[in-house]
Design an enzyme around this catalytic site. Structure first.
Site, PDB file in Angstrom:
ATOM      1  N   GLU A   1       5.676  18.303  22.327  1.00 39.96           N
ATOM      2  CA  GLU A   1       5.076  19.476  21.700  1.00 39.96           C
ATOM      3  C   GLU A   1       4.152  20.279  22.618  1.00 39.96           C
ATOM      4  O   GLU A   1       4.083  21.492  22.505  1.00 39.96           O
ATOM      5  CB  GLU A   1       4.288  19.043  20.461  1.00 39.96           C
ATOM      6  CG  GLU A   1       5.135  18.594  19.298  1.00 39.96           C
ATOM      7  CD  GLU A   1       5.924  19.729  18.670  1.00 39.96           C
ATOM      8  OE1 GLU A   1       5.371  20.831  18.514  1.00 39.96           O
ATOM      9  OE2 GLU A   1       7.108  19.513  18.339  1.00 39.96           O
TER      10      GLU A   1
ATOM     11  N   SER B   1       6.662  -9.763 -34.011  1.00 45.49           N
ATOM     12  CA  SER B   1       6.079 -11.045 -34.420  1.00 45.49           C
ATOM     13  C   SER B   1       5.047 -11.589 -33.432  1.00 45.49           C
ATOM     14  O   SER B   1       4.350 -12.555 -33.760  1.00 45.49           O
ATOM     15  CB  SER B   1       7.191 -12.081 -34.616  1.00 45.49           C
ATOM     16  OG  SER B   1       8.006 -11.707 -35.718  1.00 45.49           O
TER      17      SER B   1
END
Length: 711
Positions: free
Chosen positions: A142, A408
């Site tokens: 870069e 339950s």
């Protein structure tokens, strides 16, 4: 000639004399005086050349003059444009680098990183912590002259201009890392002259304000690298499951290659392109002198490989849950923090494997698409939590946020209230038809067994007995016990809660079973142990003890005795593993929409839910089959290597109240429901024949569900 003769001589004429008069001879030399000596005529060719040279010189002079003029005016114009755009920026003394969005790193009990949350996806790292080849890879591809330019690289700009002109388009950029950082920190992503000018000015300001190392460090922590990762640390964890401090040369080259086009070169989506780009970066590193040829070749023959993800990536559910909780503990996030959790990584992986396996093998056949699992120790510390089948496909955390009918599994609170009211596991109650107004609840199989003990009723999940007990002790008492044990959701004040019609989350339901495993002590479920800054400062540390004792030891002993029968020979017998003392309760809601198994040992309380997000009924899945199977598989793995221990409390069968007088029960005092048979204290339970009954409504033998499911 008169001394006052004013006539022009040939020498005085513009352009020189046109002819010469014959000069007078000199007395001394015999030659004519210089003033009158005839000049030799110049050659015409030389005169033309001189004239041409004079014309070219005048042209060059004019060009130089106008070039200088235009240059001055151009410089003035550029300075004007720069000054105009500079005026749109804050004054230098008011400029400040914005804070990097805070990151929350979530860590398991053994130090394993479960995930990062925040806008960046990873914590900030210091430059000196990184292997040198990572920033070198970035500079090589870069900005090779990063440490020598002043924020703007004229050589790089010229090179890019020539390359782009030759290619006939934009193929190379001339922006330095400093310019890119300025753009990321301060500017919007737009392609205008104004933004470019501002980018240059801000780059110059950054170079003036910060050192090169500081600028490079800021860049590496703030650049976007695809897949939601901002910064090299986030990228390393996203693609390789490790810190940027630990990446290899080939992995560093791949990360640097992402800068050109994060989505295009992401190794997760385009591995071939990512590898080609990494090779380009390695070549650039060799050219820049950062790597030798041998080092580059070694990196080429060992390309980076994306770390395989675990099925469903369940750690994502934990990280999301933590991210939502952190502000409530420390307020607004002002910097990176590390959250140490109670998650046991081995248990987390075992829980995910157990849940995924059962759904994959039986889900399609049984109409089950989703599930959740929560496991916590007797202090309430969450050791594993699975919020769904696949985190990638759905980030909704069903373990924490989904409220479902408990079925339950809620009966545990009913029986605990009955034990507190003076009944015992040996107490008899009638399994027979019962009605409350227009509601006539029945059993799962539509049959009735007559007088049975509470132990039998609970282990076989008899609906009618649970309803009778709720009526006997009172709805308010059942709700009180449920809240006291750990249910946080609102519970409607009606008799149907006996069968689990109230909505709860898996997290709170599991937490409410903790007192049974801890000897009666309640617990507030928690997952965060400590929150600290990146440099180690502790911002929060848990030191609470919970709500204290919520059940007596006698109640715990009686409940554990009954719930152990559920696992040993009741509806939850599939859950039993390796002869471990374990207890639990199954749960199945109306129309088989939700199936549960909540169980525990002396070490761990675990709950499993299976169903569908849209509430669509399953194909007759009950808590005793698939959820119990998931529970069994997980608990067997979780208890590997632990010393076997019995459940707390003690109950000796036959020492409790075995018989009750029906006339004292509320449903025999003005209730419209049918009366069950009276008890004969002289007759043992085994001698009483099971009773069959009718009953309509939803659950009765001739009721809606009996007809729907065909018995």
């Amino acid at each position: 000639m008169s001394p006052y003769d004013l006539r022009l001589s040939p020498e005085d004429r513009p352009g020189g004399p046109t002819h010469r008069s014959k000069p007078k001879s000199s007395k001394k030399s015999g030659k004519a005086p210089a003033s009158t000596r005839r000049a030799k005529p110049r050659k015409a060719k030389k005169t033309k050349r001189a004239a041409a040279r004079g014309g070219i010189g005048r042209t060059i002079g004019r060009m130089a003059y106008w070039t200088a003029v235009l240059g001055v005016w151009g410089l003035i114009a550029v300075m004007g444009v720069v000054g105009y755009f500079a005026m749109t920026l804050p004054p230098p003394e008011e400029l400040a680098v914005p804070d990097r969005p805070a990151n929350v790193m979530v860590v398991a009990a053994d130090g394993t990183v479960l995930g990062n949350r925040g806008e960046t996806g990873g914590e900030a790292v210091r430059l000196f912590e990184l292997p040198p080849y990572l920033p070198q890879a970035v500079m090589a591809i870069e900005d090779r002259r990063f440490y020598s330019h002043f924020g703007v690289d004229p050589i790089g700009l010229a090179r890019a201009a020539v390359t782009n002109f030759t290619a006939g388009g934009v193929v190379q950029g001339g922006s330095t890392l400093t310019q890119q950082l300025a753009k990321n920190l301060f500017l919007k992503p737009e392609r205008t002259i104004r933004r470019k000018v501002q980018e240059v000015l801000l780059a110059l300001w950054l170079e003036h304000k910060f050192s090169k190392d500081q600028i490079l460090e800021m860049y590496l922590n703030r650049v976007y690298l695809g897949a939601g990762a901002t910064g090299v640390e986030a990228a390393a964890r996203t693609y390789y499951g490790k810190s940027a401090r630990e990446v290899t040369v080939s992995e560093a080259a791949t990360i640097a290659g992402l800068l050109k086009a994060p989505s295009r070169y992401a190794p997760t989506s385009n591995p071939d392109l990512a590898e080609q780009r990494a090779q380009t970066v390695l070549s650039a590193m060799v050219e820049a002198g950062y790597l030798t040829d041998d080092e580059a070749k070694l990196a080429l023959i060992s390309p980076a490989e994306v770390k395989p993800r675990t099925p469903g990536e369940s750690a994502g559910y934990v990280a999301d849950w933590i991210w939502e909780q952190v502000p409530s503990f420390i307020g607004e996030l002002r910097g990176d923090v590390v959250v140490d959790t109670t998650i046991d990584m081995r248990m987390q992986e075992a829980a995910e494997a157990a849940l995924v396996k059962v759904i994959d093998e039986h889900g399609k056949e049984k109409g089950v698409s989703e599930g959740a699992l929560v496991a916590m120790d007797t202090s309430g510390a969450v050791r594993a939590i699975i919020g769904g089948r696949n985190y990638t496909k759905s980030q909704f955390n069903r373990a924490v946020k989904a409220k479902r009918q408990s079925g339950s599994s809620f009966k545990t609170f009913v029986y605990a209230a009955a034990i507190e009211a003076g009944l015992s596991p040996d107490t008899l109650r009638t399994d027979g038809p019962i009605s409350f107004g227009n509601w006539s609840p029945g059993n799962y199989n539509g049959k009735y067994r007559g007088p049975i003990t509470l132990t039998e009723a609970l282990k076989d999940s008899i609906n009618t007995v649970a309803v009778r007990l709720t009526s006997e002790v009172g709805v308010d008492k059942v709700i009180d016990v449920a809240h006291r044990m750990g249910i946080r959701s609102d519970i409607p004040e009606n008799m149907s809660i006996a069968l689990g019609t109230s909505d709860v989350t898996p997290l709170e339901l599991v937490g409410a079973y903790v007192p049974l495993a801890s000897g009666g002590y309640g617990a507030v479920p928690y997952v965060i142990r400590r929150i600290r800054t990146a440099d180690g400062k502790v911002l929060y540390e848990r030191n609470g003890d919970g709500p204290g004792q919520v059940l007596s030891s006698e109640t715990v002993g009686a409940m554990n005795y009954m719930l152990k029968q559920t696992v040993e020979n009741g509806t939850g017998r599939r859950a039993g593993f390796d002869a471990w003392p374990a207890a639990g309760k199954t749960g199945t809601s109306q129309e088989y929409k939700n199936a549960w198994f909540i169980g525990y040992t002396a070490y761990l309380v675990t709950g499993v839910w299976l169903g569908n997000d849209d509430g669509k009924p399953t194909k007759r899945v009950t808590g005793g089959n698939l959820p119990a199977t998931v529970w069994h598989d997980f608990m067997a793995d979780a208890h590997e290597g632990l010393a076997m221990a019995d459940l707390p409390g003690e109950y000796i069968p036959g020492t409790g109240t075995q018989y009750a007088v029906d006339e004292t029960l509320p449903w025999l005092q003005g209730n419209p429901g049918p009366q069950g048979p009276t008890y004969d204290p002289s007759r043992p339970v085994q001698a009483q024949a099971p009773q069959q009954g009718g009953g309509g409504g939803l659950f009765g033998q001739n009721g809606f569900f009996k007809k729907l499911f065909g018995g």
